[in-house]
Design a protein around this motif. Structure first.
Motif, PDB file in Angstrom:
ATOM      1  N   ASN A  53       0.861  -1.186   0.000  1.00 35.86           N
ATOM      2  CA  ASN A  53       0.000   0.000   0.000  1.00 35.86           C
ATOM      3  C   ASN A  53       0.892   1.229   0.000  1.00 35.86           C
ATOM      4  O   ASN A  53       1.459   1.587   1.018  1.00 35.86           O
ATOM      5  CB  ASN A  53      -0.884  -0.031   1.256  1.00 35.86           C
ATOM      6  CG  ASN A  53      -1.963   1.033   1.230  1.00 35.86           C
ATOM      7  OD1 ASN A  53      -1.847   2.028   0.509  1.00 35.86           O
ATOM      8  ND2 ASN A  53      -2.993   0.827   2.016  1.00 35.86           N
ATOM      9  N   TYR A  56       0.562   3.918   2.936  1.00 19.37           N
ATOM     10  CA  TYR A  56       0.194   2.970   3.982  1.00 19.37           C
ATOM     11  C   TYR A  56      -0.342   3.614   5.245  1.00 19.37           C
ATOM     12  O   TYR A  56       0.006   4.725   5.601  1.00 19.37           O
ATOM     13  CB  TYR A  56       1.362   2.042   4.314  1.00 19.37           C
ATOM     14  CG  TYR A  56       2.697   2.710   4.509  1.00 19.37           C
ATOM     15  CD1 TYR A  56       2.961   3.472   5.623  1.00 19.37           C
ATOM     16  CD2 TYR A  56       3.695   2.542   3.551  1.00 19.37           C
ATOM     17  CE1 TYR A  56       4.192   4.056   5.799  1.00 19.37           C
ATOM     18  CE2 TYR A  56       4.939   3.138   3.717  1.00 19.37           C
ATOM     19  CZ  TYR A  56       5.182   3.886   4.848  1.00 19.37           C
ATOM     20  OH  TYR A  56       6.393   4.465   5.017  1.00 19.37           O
ATOM     21  N   ASP A  57      -1.253   2.892   5.882  1.00 23.38           N
ATOM     22  CA  ASP A  57      -1.789   3.233   7.190  1.00 23.38           C
ATOM     23  C   ASP A  57      -0.658   3.041   8.204  1.00 23.38           C
ATOM     24  O   ASP A  57      -0.201   1.925   8.421  1.00 23.38           O
ATOM     25  CB  ASP A  57      -2.951   2.275   7.473  1.00 23.38           C
ATOM     26  CG  ASP A  57      -3.453   2.339   8.909  1.00 23.38           C
ATOM     27  OD1 ASP A  57      -2.990   3.211   9.666  1.00 23.38           O
ATOM     28  OD2 ASP A  57      -4.318   1.503   9.260  1.00 23.38           O
ATOM     29  N   GLU A  60      -0.813   0.113  10.754  1.00 25.96           N
ATOM     30  CA  GLU A  60      -0.514  -1.246  10.280  1.00 25.96           C
ATOM     31  C   GLU A  60       0.961  -1.378   9.898  1.00 25.96           C
ATOM     32  O   GLU A  60       1.581  -2.421  10.095  1.00 25.96           O
ATOM     33  CB  GLU A  60      -1.419  -1.620   9.096  1.00 25.96           C
ATOM     34  CG  GLU A  60      -2.902  -1.682   9.442  1.00 25.96           C
ATOM     35  CD  GLU A  60      -3.239  -2.739  10.500  1.00 25.96           C
ATOM     36  OE1 GLU A  60      -2.418  -3.637  10.745  1.00 25.96           O
ATOM     37  OE2 GLU A  60      -4.326  -2.643  11.093  1.00 25.96           O
ATOM     38  N   HIS A 103       1.621   7.207  14.916  1.00 27.67           N
ATOM     39  CA  HIS A 103       2.193   5.972  14.379  1.00 27.67           C
ATOM     40  C   HIS A 103       3.327   6.279  13.393  1.00 27.67           C
ATOM     41  O   HIS A 103       3.287   7.249  12.676  1.00 27.67           O
ATOM     42  CB  HIS A 103       1.108   5.144  13.696  1.00 27.67           C
ATOM     43  CG  HIS A 103       0.203   4.450  14.666  1.00 27.67           C
ATOM     44  ND1 HIS A 103       0.590   3.325  15.352  1.00 27.67           N
ATOM     45  CD2 HIS A 103      -1.047   4.743  15.085  1.00 27.67           C
ATOM     46  CE1 HIS A 103      -0.407   2.937  16.151  1.00 27.67           C
ATOM     47  NE2 HIS A 103      -1.398   3.779  16.008  1.00 27.67           N
TER      48      HIS A 103
ATOM     49  N   LEU B  78      -3.016  -3.675   5.299  1.00 21.24           N
ATOM     50  CA  LEU B  78      -2.591  -2.595   4.391  1.00 21.24           C
ATOM     51  C   LEU B  78      -3.111  -2.835   2.971  1.00 21.24           C
ATOM     52  O   LEU B  78      -3.571  -1.898   2.304  1.00 21.24           O
ATOM     53  CB  LEU B  78      -1.060  -2.507   4.359  1.00 21.24           C
ATOM     54  CG  LEU B  78      -0.387  -1.929   5.606  1.00 21.24           C
ATOM     55  CD1 LEU B  78       1.132  -2.109   5.518  1.00 21.24           C
ATOM     56  CD2 LEU B  78      -0.723  -0.442   5.755  1.00 21.24           C
ATOM     57  N   GLN B  81      -6.762  -2.203   2.642  1.00 21.43           N
ATOM     58  CA  GLN B  81      -7.011  -0.757   2.598  1.00 21.43           C
ATOM     59  C   GLN B  81      -6.695  -0.201   1.211  1.00 21.43           C
ATOM     60  O   GLN B  81      -7.385   0.683   0.709  1.00 21.43           O
ATOM     61  CB  GLN B  81      -6.157  -0.055   3.653  1.00 21.43           C
ATOM     62  CG  GLN B  81      -6.584  -0.369   5.083  1.00 21.43           C
ATOM     63  CD  GLN B  81      -5.590   0.151   6.123  1.00 21.43           C
ATOM     64  OE1 GLN B  81      -4.567   0.731   5.768  1.00 21.43           O
ATOM     65  NE2 GLN B  81      -5.895  -0.062   7.396  1.00 21.43           N
ATOM     66  N   SER B  82      -5.639  -0.744   0.596  1.00 17.92           N
ATOM     67  CA  SER B  82      -5.215  -0.203  -0.706  1.00 17.92           C
ATOM     68  C   SER B  82      -6.257  -0.469  -1.791  1.00 17.92           C
ATOM     69  O   SER B  82      -6.266   0.216  -2.808  1.00 17.92           O
ATOM     70  CB  SER B  82      -3.862  -0.793  -1.123  1.00 17.92           C
ATOM     71  OG  SER B  82      -4.034  -2.087  -1.662  1.00 17.92           O
ATOM     72  N   LYS B  86     -12.132  -1.293   4.444  1.00 22.72           N
ATOM     73  CA  LYS B  86     -11.697  -0.941   5.792  1.00 22.72           C
ATOM     74  C   LYS B  86     -11.169  -2.217   6.442  1.00 22.72           C
ATOM     75  O   LYS B  86     -11.795  -3.267   6.327  1.00 22.72           O
ATOM     76  CB  LYS B  86     -12.858  -0.360   6.594  1.00 22.72           C
ATOM     77  CG  LYS B  86     -13.295   1.015   6.095  1.00 22.72           C
ATOM     78  CD  LYS B  86     -14.147   1.752   7.107  1.00 22.72           C
ATOM     79  CE  LYS B  86     -15.580   1.239   7.063  1.00 22.72           C
ATOM     80  NZ  LYS B  86     -16.460   1.969   8.006  1.00 22.72           N
ATOM     81  N   ARG B  88      -8.375  -3.792   9.799  1.00 22.62           N
ATOM     82  CA  ARG B  88      -7.306  -3.615  10.772  1.00 22.62           C
ATOM     83  C   ARG B  88      -6.859  -4.969  11.323  1.00 22.62           C
ATOM     84  O   ARG B  88      -7.608  -5.943  11.310  1.00 22.62           O
ATOM     85  CB  ARG B  88      -7.676  -2.647  11.907  1.00 22.62           C
ATOM     86  CG  ARG B  88      -8.571  -3.191  12.980  1.00 22.62           C
ATOM     87  CD  ARG B  88      -8.360  -2.442  14.311  1.00 22.62           C
ATOM     88  NE  ARG B  88      -7.247  -3.002  15.071  1.00 22.62           N
ATOM     89  CZ  ARG B  88      -7.001  -2.746  16.354  1.00 22.62           C
ATOM     90  NH1 ARG B  88      -7.751  -1.881  17.005  1.00 22.62           N
ATOM     91  NH2 ARG B  88      -5.991  -3.308  16.977  1.00 22.62           N
ATOM     92  N   GLU B 124     -15.329  -3.017   9.239  1.00 23.86           N
ATOM     93  CA  GLU B 124     -13.901  -3.305   9.133  1.00 23.86           C
ATOM     94  C   GLU B 124     -13.658  -4.806   9.022  1.00 23.86           C
ATOM     95  O   GLU B 124     -14.233  -5.597   9.777  1.00 23.86           O
ATOM     96  CB  GLU B 124     -13.155  -2.773  10.362  1.00 23.86           C
ATOM     97  CG  GLU B 124     -13.123  -1.249  10.440  1.00 23.86           C
ATOM     98  CD  GLU B 124     -12.557  -0.728  11.761  1.00 23.86           C
ATOM     99  OE1 GLU B 124     -12.714   0.481  12.018  1.00 23.86           O
ATOM    100  OE2 GLU B 124     -11.976  -1.527  12.527  1.00 23.86           O
TER     101      GLU B 124
END
Lengths: 412, 412
Positions: A53, A56-57, A60, A103, B78, B81-82, B86, B88, B124
């Motif tokens: 990603n 990226y978040d 994560e 983060h 990740l 999400q990409s 949603k 986690r 999520e």
């Protein structure tokens, strides 16, 4: 004691580290060890995140990259046990090492030490992964690249340690990078402020934040090599570089040089905005959005542009943030009103650092003259109380460092 | 949904997995995903532990090896999400997944689901590392190799999931190993008991513990391939193998075959004790010490020996335990009183499995005849309600499986 990635790269090297740690314990010290991931491992994990990603978040990302130090913590505990020491690992969330929730670049807020002190009192060596922590809502954080130094200093402060020994792949702090200048000398002592300036301008011995924290918490930090003979006698004073306060240094080292060290940093990139309208708020329309995006802008120069009504604005950002910087600036193109955006990653920041310059004039002038004499063009200048930095073409980095090292009389 | 190491091996494959997961969510399901480490990663970490400390502390071993699933959990979150989902990650200690403190082979005691259910209700996707848990005193555990299947079933049970889909590198459970018998057929359904017998005799599709747990918790498990076309239509019934209860199976599949599958297992070794005195307590003097050493003895045969007063005792143990078995028997030589100890690792256990044999006589006889007709010598026999196993020379494994597959009418 803190060991970096090169020292932890593979079970053979971890065995050396265990030997060094064990000998400190045998010399009568209670020891906590902070470890980095094996060298290359964090890069590998970061690359996975990028591939997974691009945007990226960070929560994560932290889950993924914190694993590298988890592995080396367990392995060092196992290796210590194999040579007869009692040891156990304490992960960031186990202690816990509390951080804020920023983060991927979290800041340590507190470290619970009750359990670990009890464990150490039982003769157990505590092995703690650097770089990682825990938010209030129970999620893993990491402290940003090089964060293990900060972990080590924070742990030393929390444990009220006598000393924080940071073992690395160099055996101390030098007047400059010995790979560039063969005559570079190892410094016996350096002040927190000097170390801060050196760290911030590319002397990659310690992470800047770790030095600030050491200064704030008055942690005596020693930088030394993990590639010493593991059977050498353990003296209280090891042959590294001690990082101490200004006051302590004055007692230690009467005949200070004017300049302590010279550092070069190729990790910045230059951004040029051409023909920005010269009106109130123009600068904040540039740097406001960058600050919001958490991009650290360093050197800034504002030139008069081609027309009277506009100016050119040049500044540097970390090269790693260059793509994001360009994205932010393009997003805000209308508000800022610039005509052209160009970038140059081929720049280097050269800095001379020394508490001595507080009481001596002419340090900056000597730098500019030495560079000018060899035809090196200065693209930007910034100064602090104990540092002068200039931005030059990165091709001239080594030349500039060498001639300044000689000019300031640092050659050994 | 659970994805194994082959499915998680690298960011490209994780992207496929994310696509499959996302489509299940889009089809209206709330989804929790349990993941393994990238294939090869757990081996790498186990090797590090062995190098660090041959007699490793299983608590620290767990710290090291649990990191592999931590990495893939973060990466799958990740990647999800990409592609706009949603998601986690929920690590073992975050949920937490409570286990006993039998490090390196822990058993799951409970899983807290409040937070994760709330998260799933918010849309999520929950990503959970398999293989790991947390002891009462806050230390990481792992469940033993292949434990991620057990994690998946336990999570499915705790979440009261409609189905537990286990994606693997095969697309279902076959009548036998398709690499041995080209005409092997994929089974649409198989009962928990059959799957247990197949898993215990070398059909490595699912870990035995996960099947027991599924049976106990009545979790409907489906085995299917992660290498399906990720754009194929998502139907409620996917083209894998459903593992269901006996009762459910009867409704689904009226015309059951007599035999469901044939499995071969080359992981046992044969041990022969010659001339053991034929007196009360002789057998317990052999198998008592082996049980104490935690060695699972499987097939046992007692023959009449050369003299009237002694017997030969033959049995099988896991090949991995053969050295330890020999050591235990040699230690107890005097108590047991055998004349000679010999071993043979070149054996294979061939099993025919099927709930159909409950109501049909002659299954075992058909097996013995088919093998005898081709001159395959049977060295030992063991049976359960739904399984007949024979021990043969391992060189004859493939031949035996093929001819039994034909004999029981399983060829597709």
């Amino acid at each position: 004691m803190k060991f970096g990635g090169t020292s932890m790269a593979g079970t053979e090297r971890i065995r050396r580290v265990a030997g060094i740690v064990r000998r400190q314990q045998e010399a009568g010290h209670e020891v906590a060890v902070v470890v980095s991931a094996m060298s290359g491992e964090t890069d590998r994990l970061v690359n996975f995140c990028r591939e997974a990603n691009a945007l990226y978040d960070p929560a994560e990302y932290d889950v993924v990259v914190a694993s590298g130090e988890q592995v080396t913590s367990g392995l060092l505990a196992l290796t210590l046990q194999s040579i007869g020491a009692k040891a156990r690992s304490w992960l960031g969330w186990q202690l816990p090492i509390r951080t804020d929730d920023a983060h991927a670049k979290a800041r340590i807020e507190s470290i619970d030490t009750d359990e670990i002190l009890a464990s150490m009192a039982r003769g157990e060596i505590a092995v703690i992964p650097g770089f990682q922590g825990l938010t209030a809502d129970n999620r893993i954080t990491t402290l940003g690249r090089g964060g293990s130094d900060t972990s080590a200093v924070a742990v030393a402060a929390a444990l009220k340690a006598d000393r924080c020994d940071i073992y690395t792949d160099v055996d101390g702090v030098y007047t400059t990078d010995p790979r560039i200048v063969a005559k570079a000398r190892k410094l016996k002592n350096v002040t927190y402020e000097e170390m801060l300036e050196l760290a911030s301008v590319g002397s990659k011995v310690l992470q800047t934040r770790s030095v600030s924290l050491a200064m704030k918490e008055k942690v005596r930090v020693q930088v030394l090599s993990s590639f010493i003979d593991e059977n050498a006698p353990v003296a209280d004073t090891l042959p590294g570089t001690m990082i101490v306060s200004d006051e302590e240094l004055e007692g230690l080292d009467m005949e200070r040089q004017l300049i302590t060290g010279i550092a070069a940093d190729k990790n910045d990139a230059k951004v040029i905005l051409t023909a920005v309208p010269d009106r109130p708020g123009a600068v904040s329309s540039i740097f406001g959005p960058l600050a919001e995006a958490n991009i650290n802008v360093d050197m800034i120069i504002q030139n008069v542009g081609r027309a009277d009504t506009d100016t050119d604005v040049t500044f540097t950002v970390p090269a790693a943030d260059l793509d994001r910087t360009v994205a932010v600036l393009e997003e805000n193109r209308e508000t800022i009103g610039y005509q052209k955006l160009s970038t140059d990653p081929k720049v280097a920041k050269i800095s001379v650092v020394g508490v001595g310059m507080r009481s001596h004039a002419g340090v900056a002038a000597m730098m500019f003259k030495a560079l000018a004499d060899r035809g090196i063009n200065i693209q930007a200048i910034s100064t602090s109380e104990i540092k002068v930095s200039v931005l030059i073409d990165s091709d001239e980095t080594e030349l500039a460092v060498r001639l300044l090292h000689t000019a300031y009389g640092l050659d050994g």
